[in-house]
Design a protein around this motif. Sequence first.
Motif, mmCIF file in Angstrom:
data_model
loop_
_atom_site.group_PDB
_atom_site.id
_atom_site.type_symbol
_atom_site.label_atom_id
_atom_site.label_comp_id
_atom_site.label_asym_id
_atom_site.label_seq_id
_atom_site.Cartn_x
_atom_site.Cartn_y
_atom_site.Cartn_z
ATOM 1 N N TYR A 1 0.833 -1.201 0.000
ATOM 2 C CA TYR A 1 0.000 0.000 0.000
ATOM 3 C C TYR A 1 0.871 1.256 0.000
ATOM 4 O O TYR A 1 2.005 1.241 0.464
ATOM 5 C CB TYR A 1 -0.892 0.044 1.250
ATOM 6 N N ILE A 2 0.302 2.355 -0.485
ATOM 7 C CA ILE A 2 0.967 3.653 -0.396
ATOM 8 C C ILE A 2 0.018 4.629 0.295
ATOM 9 O O ILE A 2 -1.089 4.866 -0.177
ATOM 10 C CB ILE A 2 1.370 4.205 -1.770
ATOM 11 N N MET A 3 0.469 5.150 1.418
ATOM 12 C CA MET A 3 -0.317 6.112 2.182
ATOM 13 C C MET A 3 0.379 7.467 2.131
ATOM 14 O O MET A 3 1.600 7.544 2.221
ATOM 15 C CB MET A 3 -0.459 5.646 3.637
ATOM 16 N N GLY A 4 -0.391 8.521 1.991
ATOM 17 C CA GLY A 4 0.169 9.867 1.987
ATOM 18 C C GLY A 4 -0.273 10.639 3.212
ATOM 19 O O GLY A 4 -1.402 10.485 3.674
ATOM 20 N N ASP A 5 0.616 11.451 3.751
ATOM 21 C CA ASP A 5 0.205 12.387 4.786
ATOM 22 C C ASP A 5 0.711 13.781 4.434
ATOM 23 O O ASP A 5 1.480 13.955 3.487
ATOM 24 C CB ASP A 5 0.626 11.921 6.184
ATOM 25 N N CYS A 6 0.253 14.776 5.179
ATOM 26 C CA CYS A 6 0.507 16.160 4.773
ATOM 27 C C CYS A 6 1.822 16.705 5.301
ATOM 28 O O CYS A 6 2.186 17.838 4.987
ATOM 29 C CB CYS A 6 -0.648 17.049 5.215
ATOM 30 N N GLY A 7 2.535 15.931 6.116
ATOM 31 C CA GLY A 7 3.827 16.389 6.627
ATOM 32 C C GLY A 7 3.707 17.480 7.666
ATOM 33 O O GLY A 7 4.419 18.489 7.623
ATOM 34 N N ALA A 8 2.805 17.269 8.648
ATOM 35 C CA ALA A 8 2.518 18.312 9.635
ATOM 36 C C ALA A 8 3.730 18.737 10.452
ATOM 37 O O ALA A 8 3.804 19.884 10.899
ATOM 38 C CB ALA A 8 1.387 17.846 10.567
#
Length: 432
Positions: free
Chosen positions: A85-92
């Motif tokens: 899987y590939i999950m993205g986050d916003c880099g908080a």
Amino acid sequence: MKYFLPYWEDWVHKDFDPITESYAKTGFENSIFAHEILDKPIYDGILVSLGLFELKLKLIKENGLPKIRNSYNIREYLRLPTQFYIMGDCGAFTYINEKNPILDVEKAVYHYDSLGFDYGISVDHICSDVIILEDKSKINEFSFTEITQQKSGKFKIVLSEEEKEYRRKLSIENAYKFLKLSKNKSFIPVGAVQGYSIETYIDSAKQLIEQGYEYLAFGGLVPRKTEFISKLLDEINKEIDTTKIKVHLLGILRESLLEKMKEYNVYSFDSASYYRKSWLRATHNYLGIDTKWYSAIRVPQSQISRIRNKISSNISLSEMEKKENQILKLLRDFDKGHVKNIDAILEEVISYDKFFLRDSFNEEKFYNLYKETLESKIWKSCNCEICQSLGIDVIIFRGANRNKRRGFHNTFIFYQNILNKKENFMTLCNQK
């Protein structure tokens, strides 16, 4: 329970030769990823922060679409098989010291969708207790209870509860907007849960569930104590039906909590802890198949300028290079069984290391740690492709190509033997 490895351009040169310290090309075209090196998986997926594209790897636009190097698709860029899987986050964490997120919701949705992420986490703002400001003029933007100017000239700001509540509510508002914009997109939306107490985390989670989220990612937990996270897990288990709502823990890997996470049906988590320990730790940076940490043996590269500048003036560069090559040969001869005297090897290693200017260097400590590593010959017991190809070089602390490969090995041991507790793991690893 799914494990994601956070990604930060973590590739190595595929044709790296540890003997000559060389590889054919320096660019990405000569790259190889962990999932291409190792036959057995070391993660269930990869987490890619959109902060990567702000700080390290700039996206370009071509034909109206974002492009990573020569790829329009994140999976194609990572050369990642479909079982991962590939999950993205916003880099908080990249904008934790800002009043507001530097990434807007529309942009996050656009990148998750156009680049082909499987999961995308909403744009949040960490409810941090403390932030660091360089620009004095920004101080009045924040509500705080304490301010301290550090020796570096930066300002340490202790945020008020009011300021943390502002961040929490902003995260909830962004999650609501994100969910609406994510409708009919190619990725599954994941709601970012923020808080500054167990009660506020649970309240945020419930609000996101009411909005319609079926997958939640609890963020801002990295600096929290294990006891806090444990109590939060207890409350999640009481207040949230994890058979219907998936829970992800962002950036969290505490071995003491793994069984509780499994028991409470935590769906997924991510951490680069085992990977980065291979070079960020001063000691204990090789994880043996016995799940015990061993210390990689430092043999600094004297020809690299930033390391060369740390060499004491009591020895010439040519003498340093001669000692360096002699030590590497001794270690490799030991690996082949041609040299038996460990104490003699370590005397050379320690005497070489002493020429590098350090704030402190405990000879006895490192001598004993290195001796334990060499006596164990633990790398010989591992059948992973990295240990088999590098031999003793996997436990030599020296340059990114070795250190990152050792990190891949560490993650392999964690995933196969600690997280999933594969039966007969030791037997499989010892099969030659």
